[in-house]
Design a protein around this motif. Structure first.
Motif, PDB file in Angstrom:
ATOM      1  N   UNK A  82       0.830  -1.213   0.000  1.00 13.80           N
ATOM      2  CA  UNK A  82       0.000   0.000   0.000  1.00 13.80           C
ATOM      3  C   UNK A  82       0.860   1.257   0.000  1.00 13.80           C
ATOM      4  N   UNK A  83       2.038   1.182   0.582  1.00 11.86           N
ATOM      5  CA  UNK A  83       2.925   2.340   0.620  1.00 11.86           C
ATOM      6  C   UNK A  83       3.538   2.672  -0.738  1.00 11.86           C
ATOM      7  N   UNK A  84       3.293   1.839  -1.732  1.00  3.61           N
ATOM      8  CA  UNK A  84       3.775   2.120  -3.084  1.00  3.61           C
ATOM      9  C   UNK A  84       2.837   3.056  -3.834  1.00  3.61           C
ATOM     10  N   UNK A  85       1.747   3.443  -3.203  1.00  6.94           N
ATOM     11  CA  UNK A  85       0.767   4.345  -3.820  1.00  6.94           C
ATOM     12  C   UNK A  85       0.598   5.585  -2.953  1.00  6.94           C
ATOM     13  N   UNK A  86       0.489   6.759  -3.570  1.00  5.16           N
ATOM     14  CA  UNK A  86       0.227   7.971  -2.790  1.00  5.16           C
ATOM     15  C   UNK A  86      -1.076   7.887  -1.985  1.00  5.16           C
ATOM     16  N   UNK A  87      -2.050   7.096  -2.448  1.00  2.68           N
ATOM     17  CA  UNK A  87      -3.309   6.935  -1.731  1.00  2.68           C
ATOM     18  C   UNK A  87      -3.232   5.876  -0.638  1.00  2.68           C
ATOM     19  N   UNK A  88      -2.089   5.202  -0.547  1.00  7.31           N
ATOM     20  CA  UNK A  88      -1.857   4.185   0.477  1.00  7.31           C
ATOM     21  C   UNK A  88      -2.884   3.062   0.446  1.00  7.31           C
ATOM     22  N   UNK A  89      -3.169   2.599  -0.776  1.00  5.68           N
ATOM     23  CA  UNK A  89      -4.052   1.444  -0.936  1.00  5.68           C
ATOM     24  C   UNK A  89      -3.697   0.739  -2.234  1.00  5.68           C
ATOM     25  N   UNK A  90      -4.133  -0.488  -2.361  1.00  7.89           N
ATOM     26  CA  UNK A  90      -3.896  -1.267  -3.575  1.00  7.89           C
ATOM     27  C   UNK A  90      -4.946  -0.928  -4.631  1.00  7.89           C
ATOM     28  N   UNK A  91      -4.575  -1.097  -5.876  1.00 11.59           N
ATOM     29  CA  UNK A  91      -5.515  -0.927  -6.980  1.00 11.59           C
ATOM     30  C   UNK A  91      -6.498  -2.090  -6.941  1.00 11.59           C
ATOM     31  N   UNK A  92      -7.758  -1.792  -7.135  1.00 12.16           N
ATOM     32  CA  UNK A  92      -8.789  -2.823  -7.176  1.00 12.16           C
ATOM     33  C   UNK A  92      -9.011  -3.255  -8.630  1.00 12.16           C
ATOM     34  N   UNK A  93      -9.310  -4.531  -8.825  1.00 14.33           N
ATOM     35  CA  UNK A  93      -9.587  -5.041 -10.171  1.00 14.33           C
ATOM     36  C   UNK A  93     -10.709  -4.235 -10.822  1.00 14.33           C
TER      37      UNK A  93
END
Length: 126
Positions: A82-93
């Protein structure tokens, strides 16, 4: 032989390729040499195909997601991912599906690379 106006009506289609944003923004400590080798040329190849087949009414676009919440990451550290995104969440399908539906419903979008990563490709620090 087709004339220009007949070509567009006789042939049409849409190709969507899939790459990854990791090719735009490599991360220290991430083993991404293979994804860079196999996926980094996909957006450029898609742009070239988009121009090569535009007269035939065929569009070509790319979707490049960040880290997607899939079973592939079931045993991974989701908090670290999650820390790999500025929004601190994973991309959803579902977000990738939404991008695909957008591309399908947008006949003037051609040769684009839609990045779905919360803006991570725009900079390494947020």
């Amino acid at each position: 032989t087709f004339i220009a106006s007949d070509r567009a009506s006789a042939m049409s289609g849409h190709i969507v390729t899939v790459s990854t944003v990791l090719t735009d923004q490599p991360l220290a400590g991430a083993h991404i040499a293979l994804p860079v080798l196999t996926k980094s040329t996909i957006p450029a190849f898609s742009r070239a195909l988009a121009m090569e087949y535009v007269a035939d009414g065929i569009r070509v676009n790319t979707i490049s997601p960040g880290v997607v919440d899939t079973p592939m990451h079931v045993n991974d550290d989701h908090e670290a991912l999650k820390n790999l995104s500025p929004f601190r969440r994973l991309v959803q399908v579902s977000e990738i599906v939404d991008a695909l539906f957008y591309l399908e419903s947008s006949p003037m979008v051609n040769g684009e690379n839609i990045r779905i990563d919360g803006g991570a490709h725009a900079g390494a620090k947020w």
